[in-house]
Design an enzyme around this catalytic site. Structure first.
Site, PDB file in Angstrom:
ATOM      1  N   LYS A 117       0.836  -1.197   0.008  1.00 25.59           N
ATOM      2  CA  LYS A 117       0.061  -0.025  -0.124  1.00 25.59           C
ATOM      3  C   LYS A 117       0.932   1.221  -0.024  1.00 25.59           C
ATOM      4  O   LYS A 117       0.706   2.240  -0.762  1.00 25.59           O
ATOM      5  CB  LYS A 117      -0.797  -0.006   1.212  1.00 25.59           C
ATOM      6  CG  LYS A 117      -1.919   1.081   1.366  1.00 25.59           C
ATOM      7  CD  LYS A 117      -2.412   1.379   2.705  1.00 25.59           C
ATOM      8  CE  LYS A 117      -3.066  -0.004   3.367  1.00 25.59           C
ATOM      9  NZ  LYS A 117      -3.837   0.305   4.674  1.00 25.59           N
ATOM     10  N   LYS A 129       3.363  -2.276  11.132  1.00 29.27           N
ATOM     11  CA  LYS A 129       2.162  -2.176  11.684  1.00 29.27           C
ATOM     12  C   LYS A 129       2.279  -2.583  13.475  1.00 29.27           C
ATOM     13  O   LYS A 129       3.283  -3.382  13.581  1.00 29.27           O
ATOM     14  CB  LYS A 129       1.119  -3.155  11.101  1.00 29.27           C
ATOM     15  CG  LYS A 129      -0.307  -3.027  11.493  1.00 29.27           C
ATOM     16  CD  LYS A 129      -0.837  -1.958  10.510  1.00 29.27           C
ATOM     17  CE  LYS A 129      -2.176  -1.458  10.983  1.00 29.27           C
ATOM     18  NZ  LYS A 129      -2.799  -0.596   9.774  1.00 29.27           N
ATOM     19  N   GLY A 168      -2.676   5.862  13.696  1.00 36.39           N
ATOM     20  CA  GLY A 168      -3.874   4.970  14.183  1.00 36.39           C
ATOM     21  C   GLY A 168      -4.218   4.206  13.498  1.00 36.39           C
ATOM     22  O   GLY A 168      -3.844   3.813  12.437  1.00 36.39           O
ATOM     23  N   ASP A 169      -5.169   3.367  13.958  1.00 35.90           N
ATOM     24  CA  ASP A 169      -6.014   2.299  13.253  1.00 35.90           C
ATOM     25  C   ASP A 169      -7.252   1.993  14.355  1.00 35.90           C
ATOM     26  O   ASP A 169      -7.530   2.959  14.864  1.00 35.90           O
ATOM     27  CB  ASP A 169      -5.068   1.131  12.820  1.00 35.90           C
ATOM     28  CG  ASP A 169      -5.659   0.212  11.881  1.00 35.90           C
ATOM     29  OD1 ASP A 169      -5.613   0.315  10.783  1.00 35.90           O
ATOM     30  OD2 ASP A 169      -6.414  -0.841  12.350  1.00 35.90           O
ATOM     31  N   THR A 212      -8.745   8.822   4.919  1.00 31.20           N
ATOM     32  CA  THR A 212      -8.822   7.596   4.441  1.00 31.20           C
ATOM     33  C   THR A 212     -10.168   7.445   3.874  1.00 31.20           C
ATOM     34  O   THR A 212     -10.162   6.974   2.596  1.00 31.20           O
ATOM     35  CB  THR A 212      -8.659   6.336   5.664  1.00 31.20           C
ATOM     36  OG1 THR A 212      -7.510   6.790   6.524  1.00 31.20           O
ATOM     37  CG2 THR A 212      -8.650   5.176   5.054  1.00 31.20           C
TER      38      THR A 212
HETATM   39  P1  NDP Z   1     -12.471   2.963  14.212  1.00 25.68           P
HETATM   40  O1  NDP Z   1     -11.704   2.181  15.494  1.00 25.68           O
HETATM   41  O2  NDP Z   1     -12.475   4.403  14.253  1.00 25.68           O
HETATM   42  O3  NDP Z   1     -13.614   2.367  13.757  1.00 25.68           O
HETATM   43  C1  NDP Z   1     -13.768   1.017  13.707  1.00 25.68           C
HETATM   44  C2  NDP Z   1     -15.578   0.701  13.111  1.00 25.68           C
HETATM   45  O4  NDP Z   1     -15.388  -0.632  12.818  1.00 25.68           O
HETATM   46  C3  NDP Z   1     -16.376   0.870  14.290  1.00 25.68           C
HETATM   47  O5  NDP Z   1     -17.660   1.290  13.968  1.00 25.68           O
HETATM   48  C4  NDP Z   1     -16.411  -0.657  14.999  1.00 25.68           C
HETATM   49  O6  NDP Z   1     -17.506  -0.832  15.736  1.00 25.68           O
HETATM   50  C5  NDP Z   1     -16.351  -1.407  13.722  1.00 25.68           C
HETATM   51  N1  NDP Z   1     -15.840  -2.913  14.168  1.00 25.68           N
HETATM   52  C6  NDP Z   1     -14.468  -2.819  14.621  1.00 25.68           C
HETATM   53  N2  NDP Z   1     -14.170  -4.070  14.790  1.00 25.68           N
HETATM   54  C7  NDP Z   1     -15.240  -4.715  14.269  1.00 25.68           C
HETATM   55  C8  NDP Z   1     -15.676  -6.041  14.299  1.00 25.68           C
HETATM   56  N3  NDP Z   1     -14.778  -7.112  14.606  1.00 25.68           N
HETATM   57  N4  NDP Z   1     -17.084  -6.384  13.977  1.00 25.68           N
HETATM   58  C9  NDP Z   1     -17.969  -5.507  13.603  1.00 25.68           C
HETATM   59  N5  NDP Z   1     -17.436  -4.200  13.366  1.00 25.68           N
HETATM   60  C10 NDP Z   1     -16.152  -3.952  13.969  1.00 25.68           C
HETATM   61  O7  NDP Z   1     -11.573   2.348  13.166  1.00 25.68           O
HETATM   62  P2  NDP Z   1     -10.913   2.713  11.654  1.00 25.68           P
HETATM   63  O8  NDP Z   1     -12.271   3.681  10.952  1.00 25.68           O
HETATM   64  O9  NDP Z   1      -9.902   3.531  11.878  1.00 25.68           O
HETATM   65  O10 NDP Z   1     -10.737   1.428  10.957  1.00 25.68           O
HETATM   66  C11 NDP Z   1     -11.504   0.594  10.310  1.00 25.68           C
HETATM   67  C12 NDP Z   1     -10.841  -0.119   9.130  1.00 25.68           C
HETATM   68  O11 NDP Z   1     -10.118   0.777   8.338  1.00 25.68           O
HETATM   69  C13 NDP Z   1      -9.853  -1.106   9.603  1.00 25.68           C
HETATM   70  O12 NDP Z   1      -9.808  -2.118   8.793  1.00 25.68           O
HETATM   71  C14 NDP Z   1      -8.294  -0.290   9.646  1.00 25.68           C
HETATM   72  O13 NDP Z   1      -7.373  -1.056   9.747  1.00 25.68           O
HETATM   73  C15 NDP Z   1      -8.668   0.371   8.083  1.00 25.68           C
HETATM   74  N6  NDP Z   1      -8.119   1.362   7.887  1.00 25.68           N
HETATM   75  C16 NDP Z   1      -7.914   2.578   8.716  1.00 25.68           C
HETATM   76  C17 NDP Z   1      -7.113   3.538   8.352  1.00 25.68           C
HETATM   77  C18 NDP Z   1      -7.197   4.568   9.240  1.00 25.68           C
HETATM   78  O14 NDP Z   1      -6.349   5.863   8.778  1.00 25.68           O
HETATM   79  N7  NDP Z   1      -7.659   4.886  10.326  1.00 25.68           N
HETATM   80  C19 NDP Z   1      -6.404   3.600   7.059  1.00 25.68           C
HETATM   81  C20 NDP Z   1      -6.566   2.588   6.336  1.00 25.68           C
HETATM   82  C21 NDP Z   1      -7.288   1.722   6.647  1.00 25.68           C
HETATM   83  P3  NDP Z   1     -17.565  -0.210  17.344  1.00 25.68           P
HETATM   84  O15 NDP Z   1     -17.585   1.102  17.349  1.00 25.68           O
HETATM   85  O16 NDP Z   1     -18.935  -1.273  17.851  1.00 25.68           O
HETATM   86  O17 NDP Z   1     -16.310  -0.940  17.931  1.00 25.68           O
HETATM   87  O1  2IT Z   2      -4.161   0.703   7.529  1.00 26.30           O
HETATM   88  C1  2IT Z   2      -3.384   1.900   7.229  1.00 26.30           C
HETATM   89  O2  2IT Z   2      -3.006   2.437   6.445  1.00 26.30           O
HETATM   90  C2  2IT Z   2      -3.408   2.665   8.592  1.00 26.30           C
HETATM   91  N1  2IT Z   2      -4.034   2.395   9.628  1.00 26.30           N
HETATM   92  C3  2IT Z   2      -2.908   4.016   8.509  1.00 26.30           C
HETATM   93  C4  2IT Z   2      -1.320   4.099   8.743  1.00 26.30           C
HETATM   94  C5  2IT Z   2      -0.485   5.326   8.790  1.00 26.30           C
HETATM   95  O3  2IT Z   2       0.565   5.371   8.885  1.00 26.30           O
HETATM   96  O4  2IT Z   2      -1.304   6.323   8.771  1.00 26.30           O
END
Ligand code: NDP
Ligand code: 2IT
Length: 449
Positions: A117, A129, A168-169, A212
């Site tokens: 990525k 990670k 973050g993640d 994102t």
């Molecule tokens: P958040 O913690 O902000 O939100 C996660 C969301 O997904 C929440 O609504 C949560 O529900 C739900 N969730 C998490 N785990 C589960 C599960 N096992 N089953 C059902 N729902 C679930 O995380 P992000 O939005 O940052 O991340 C979401 C996805 O995006 C992940 O896969 C992450 O790796 C990916 N990502 C994130 C990036 C970033 O910059 N943040 C960049 C690229 C990818 P609840 O509130 O009930 O816990």
């Molecule tokens: O999955 C992802 O690309 C992230 N959670 C963001 C990673 C980052 O270094 O901003």
């Protein structure tokens, strides 16, 4: 999985033997190797220099104990991880996930995918990670701070602005990054860009919070336009309601779509008039509570228990933005049967191999995570650049750069897919284009790790 190339088959067999209890990691590796068959036939030098064997083994894997004291004075023990997967293109870079489901396998699949990525962004970032099985749900702000301080007190010896830059993640946003940044600064006596996703007050970048989700829509928009479609007038469903989902919703609506369903780990809400995003932000960003609260605030909206039901909601475009393997074969079949013509992955590896196969066979436009959600880490890269230069770009400047990066990623995927014999298959395109840049850098650097 079909690996007709004998070198790739041998590599995969060895990965399976070495990592027998790591299903997510094996799934991520299997998908990339499957995409590389024509690449190794055209580039025997990658076989001769052991590039692929090296790429599937992390350069370093760190596991550590994280002890902290809860509000009742009781000692709690969690497990912390950081995988430093590949440094060919720059300092290790990738997020930290705090969720009870975090294991070595989850961190390794995420770190492996992050390498490709980050390569696609065109910026100078290697792949890494990390995270912990710590569950932030229901914890007080003081407990979150104590956990973050304990976690980074151990991790700080392994990271640095030119070495490894976490972000973050799931479960880690600007609040957690702030606590870790403060403790890192105290321990090292330096104010540097060692973490991204910082609040503006700590040296963060505008647009990182939105990046994102916005980036996902920029990529999807490009993919739709090439197929003569657009977000305008489309009915969209988005799983999750966290950082990625909220800003994907914001941008999809700005581009003319109606978002009718969103979810969290408890269930999903359906609002045929279009989700009121301000209400979602209040529930999930401010109150940090369950999505079912939405129905109390918005008349006519419905809540359904169980997060997987969302895939049965009729839509034109689906954006899975919650977690890995949330879209299985049944979900994919339901989406296609209901007329969904585009799926783009905001989460990492949200679709199972069976689901991906069904989307591709059905002619659904499919944007894989490595490409479609790269906007977050790309903007982290832009935050690193601003930190090094000790200046701040405007919102418009960062947003324009993000958009340009996402459009370029789409082009790289489409071109690589075409060039290597898989036209329209952006899974193959993303894996091949991401791989080639890392492989070339490793070749130039000789036998290092
Ligand atoms: P958040 O913690 O902000 O939100 C996660 C969301 O997904 C929440 O609504 C949560 O529900 C739900 N969730 C998490 N785990 C589960 C599960 N096992 N089953 C059902 N729902 C679930 O995380 P992000 O939005 O940052 O991340 C979401 C996805 O995006 C992940 O896969 C992450 O790796 C990916 N990502 C994130 C990036 C970033 O910059 N943040 C960049 C690229 C990818 P609840 O509130 O009930 O816990
Ligand atoms: O999955 C992802 O690309 C992230 N959670 C963001 C990673 C980052 O270094 O901003």
């Amino acid at each position: 999985m079909k690996l007709s190339n004998s070198h790739l088959a041998k590599v995969y067999e060895k990965v399976c033997k070495r990592n027998p209890h790591e299903p997510e990691f094996l799934q991520a590796v299997g998908e990339v190797l499957e995409s590389l068959q024509t690449v190794v036939e055209r580039h025997p030098e990658y076989v001769d220099t052991g590039i692929i064997e090296r790429m599937v083994e992390p350069e370093r894997f760190i596991q550590f104990r994280v002890s902290w004291v809860d509000d009742n004075g009781k000692v709690q023990v969690n497990r912390g991880f950081r995988v430093q997967f590949n440094s060919a293109l720059g300092p290790y870079k990738g997020g930290l996930r705090f969720h009870p489901s975090v294991t070595a396998s989850v961190i390794k699949f995420l770190g492996f995918e992050q390498t490709f990525k980050n390569s696609l962004t065109g910026l100078s970032m290697g792949g890494g990670k990390g995270g912990s099985d710590f569950n932030p749900k229901g914890k007080s702000d003081r407990e979150i701070m104590r956990f973050c301080q304990s976690f980074i007190t151990e991790l700080c010896r392994h990271i640095g602005a030119d070495t490894d830059v976490p972000a973050g993640d799931i479960g880690v946003g600007a609040r957690e990054i702030g606590y870790m940044f403060g403790q890192y600064k105290r321990l090292n006596n330096e104010f540097t860009g060692v973490l991204t996703g910082k609040s503006m007050e700590c040296g963060g970048s505008l647009v990182r919070k939105e990046a994102t989700g916005y980036g996902l829509c920029y990529f999807t928009d490009e993919m739709l336009r090439a197929a003569g479609r657009s977000f305008n007038g489309a009915r969209v469903i988005i799983s999750g309601s966290g950082n990625v989902s909220i800003y994907a919703c914001e941008k999809a609506v700005a581009l003319g779509a109606t978002v009718v369903a969103m979810s969290d780990s408890t269930g999903y809400i359906l609002d045929s008039n279009g989700i009121n995003l301000e209400v979602i932000k209040q529930i999930k960003e401010v109150e940090r509570t369950d999505i079912s609260e939405y129905t109390k605030l918005v008349p006519g909206a419905k809540f359904y228990e169980g997060s997987t039901g969302i895939w049965k909601v009729k839509c034109d475009i689906a954006l899975p933005c919650a977690t890995q393997n949330e879209v299985d074969g049944n979900a994919a079949r339901a989406l296609v049967a209901n007329g969904c013509y585009a799926v783009a992955e905001g989460a990492n590896m949200p679709s199972t191999p069976e689901a991906v196969e069904h989307f591709l066979e059905s002619g659904v436009l499919f944007g894989p995570a490595k490409a479609a959600n790269a906007g977050g880490v790309a903007t982290s890269g832009l935050e690193m650049i601003q930190n090094s230069m000790r200046l701040t770009w405007t919102f418009e400047e960062v947003d324009a750069k993000l958009k340009e990066i996402m459009v370029n990623i789409y082009k790289k995927c489409a071109n690589a897919a075409e060039e290597y014999g898989h036209p329209g298959n952006f899974v193959a395109g993303a894996n091949i284009a991401g791989f080639l840049k890392v492989a070339e850098a490793m070749k130039w650097q000789g036998l290092t790790h």
